[in-house]
Design an enzyme around this catalytic site. Structure first.
Site, PDB file in Angstrom:
ATOM      1  NE  ARG A  79      -4.281  -1.726   2.793  1.00 21.53           N
ATOM      2  CZ  ARG A  79      -3.242  -1.921   3.705  1.00 21.53           C
ATOM      3  NH1 ARG A  79      -2.753  -1.586   2.269  1.00 21.53           N
ATOM      4  NH2 ARG A  79      -2.647  -1.766   3.922  1.00 21.53           N
ATOM      5  CE  LYS A  94       5.081  -5.614   2.387  1.00 29.04           C
ATOM      6  NZ  LYS A  94       4.477  -4.026   3.036  1.00 29.04           N
ATOM      7  NE  ARG A 149       5.120   2.871   1.727  1.00 34.56           N
ATOM      8  CZ  ARG A 149       3.820   3.399   0.860  1.00 34.56           C
ATOM      9  NH1 ARG A 149       4.436   5.132   0.800  1.00 34.56           N
ATOM     10  NH2 ARG A 149       2.596   3.297   0.646  1.00 34.56           N
TER      11      ARG A 149
END
Ligand code: ATP
Length: 271
Positions: free
Chosen positions: A258, A122, A58
Site C-alpha cells: 500500500r 487497478k 492472491r
C-alpha cells in the site's frame, strides 16, 4: 455491446499457433478449471470465460466482475524450469501484459508484485498457480489467471471499493483482438522466461514500476509489517525498499503493498 468471443478471432491476433483455445459461458474460476485439467493437457491451453462468478486473487482475495465487464481468462503453460526458479514469473507476466497494452496505446504501469495500474487505479490483477503433473516426468505447469476491466459500472466500482480503471470502450469492444494480442505477448514472454529466467525481465519491470520513490507499507495479514521507500526489484523479483535500517528485500508471498497515507478508500467510495 461486446462482440462475441471467437476462437478463430482470438487465434488470428495471437500468432501463437500451438495454444489450444477454449471458451466457456459462465464458470466459477478459469484458474480452478485449468488446474483441474492438469494431467490431461497436452499443450498450452487458454480458457476464457464470458463471465466468472468466483474469480480468485492472491491469498483468497476476490476478482469482482459482471458478465462482459471483465476479460477473464487463464493460460496453462508447461515450463522447463523447476518450481524453485519461478519466483519472478508473476512479475514477468506483468511485464508481458503491460508491454502488449503499451503497443495498443494503453499507458500501464506495474504495482509490485504484478498489478496493472492506470494512474493509481487497478486495471488488471494476475494470479499464478503452479502444479506438478503426477506422471513420470513431473511436468511443471503454470496456470496464469488474468482479470482485466473492460468496463466499470458504478455498482461494480462501489463493490470493489478501491481505485479501479477500465480500458477505453473502443479497445474493450473487440475483445477477441485484445485477447489475441495479450495471448501472443504472454506466449513470447513465457518462452523467454523458460530460456533466460527473470534476468530478461528485471530491467523491463523496473522501467514500468509505478511506485518508484514512493513511501510504501508492506501489509501482512492486515498488519503493517515494514515501511520504506520503494526502489525497484532485485534479481529474484523481490521488492527492494529503503527502510530506517537500510535496504530490505521483500518476498511476494502473500503480502500486500500500500502507498503510505493511501487512506481507507472503501469508506470514501461508500460515504
Ligand atoms: P491487493 O490489490 O490487495 O494489493 P493483490 O495485489 O494480491 O492484493 P489480487 O489478488 O491481484 O490483489 O486481486 C484481488 C484484489 O483486487 C481485491 O482484494 C480487490 O482489492 C481488487 N479487485 C477486485 N476486483 C477488482 C476489479 N474488477 N478491478 C480492480 N480491482 C479489483
Amino acid at each position: 455491446m461486446n462482440v462475441s468471443l471467437s476462437v478463430d478471432a482470438i487465434a488470428a491476433g495471437a500468432a501463437a499457433a500451438d495454444v489450444v483455445i477454449d471458451i466457456v459461458g459462465e464458470t466459477a474460476s478459469t484458474n480452478a478449471d485449468l488446474l483441474a485439467r492438469i494431467g490431461q493437457l497436452r499443450q498450452p491451453t487458454l480458457l476464457v470465460a464470458e463471465s466468472q462468478t468466483a474469480g480468485r486473487g492472491r491469498a483468497g482475495r476476490a476478482w469482482l466482475s459482471g458478465a462482459g465487464d471483465s476479460l477473464t481468462f487463464s493460460l496453462a503453460w508447461p515450463l522447463l524450469r523447476p518450481m524453485r526458479e519461478l519466483a519472478g514469473l508473476p512479475l514477468a507476466v506483468g511485464v508481458a501484459l503491460a508491454e502488449t497494452l503499451a503497443q495498443l496505446d494503453v499507458p500501464v504501469r506495474l504495482k509490485w508484485p504484478n498489478d496493472l495500474l492506470i494512474g493509481d487505479a487497478k486495471l488488471a490483477g494476475i494470479l499464478i498457480e503452479t502444479a506438478l503433473e503426477k506422471n513420470g516426468d513431473q511436468q511443471v505447469w503454470a496456470v496464469i489467471g488474468v482479470g482485466m476491466n473492460l468496463a466499470l459500472p458504478p455498482a461494480l466500482a462501489q463493490q470493489i471499493g478501491r481505485p479501479a480503471a477500465a480500458l477505453s470502450p473502443a479497445l474493450a469492444q473487440d475483445r477477441n483482438h485484445l485477447l489475441g494480442r495479450l495471448l501472443g505477448g504472454l506466449a513470447n514472454a513465457l518462452r523467454q522466461f523458460d530460456r533466460e529466467g527473470f534476468a530478461a525481465f528485471k530491467a523491463r519491470w523496473n522501467g514500468l514500476h509505478a511506485w518508484r520513490g514512493k513511501t510504501v507499507q508492506i501489509i501482512d495479514q492486515g498488519r503493517v509489517e515494514r515501511e520504506g521507500v520503494a526502489t525497484g526489484v532485485d534479481d529474484q523479483g523481490c521488492l527492494l525498499i529503503m527502510t530506517e535500517n537500510g535496504m530490505a528485500p521483500v518476498l511476494a508471498g502473500d503480502v500486500s503493498l500500500r502507498m503510505k497515507d493511501e487512506g481507507d478508500v472503501t469508506h470514501a467510495v461508500a460515504g
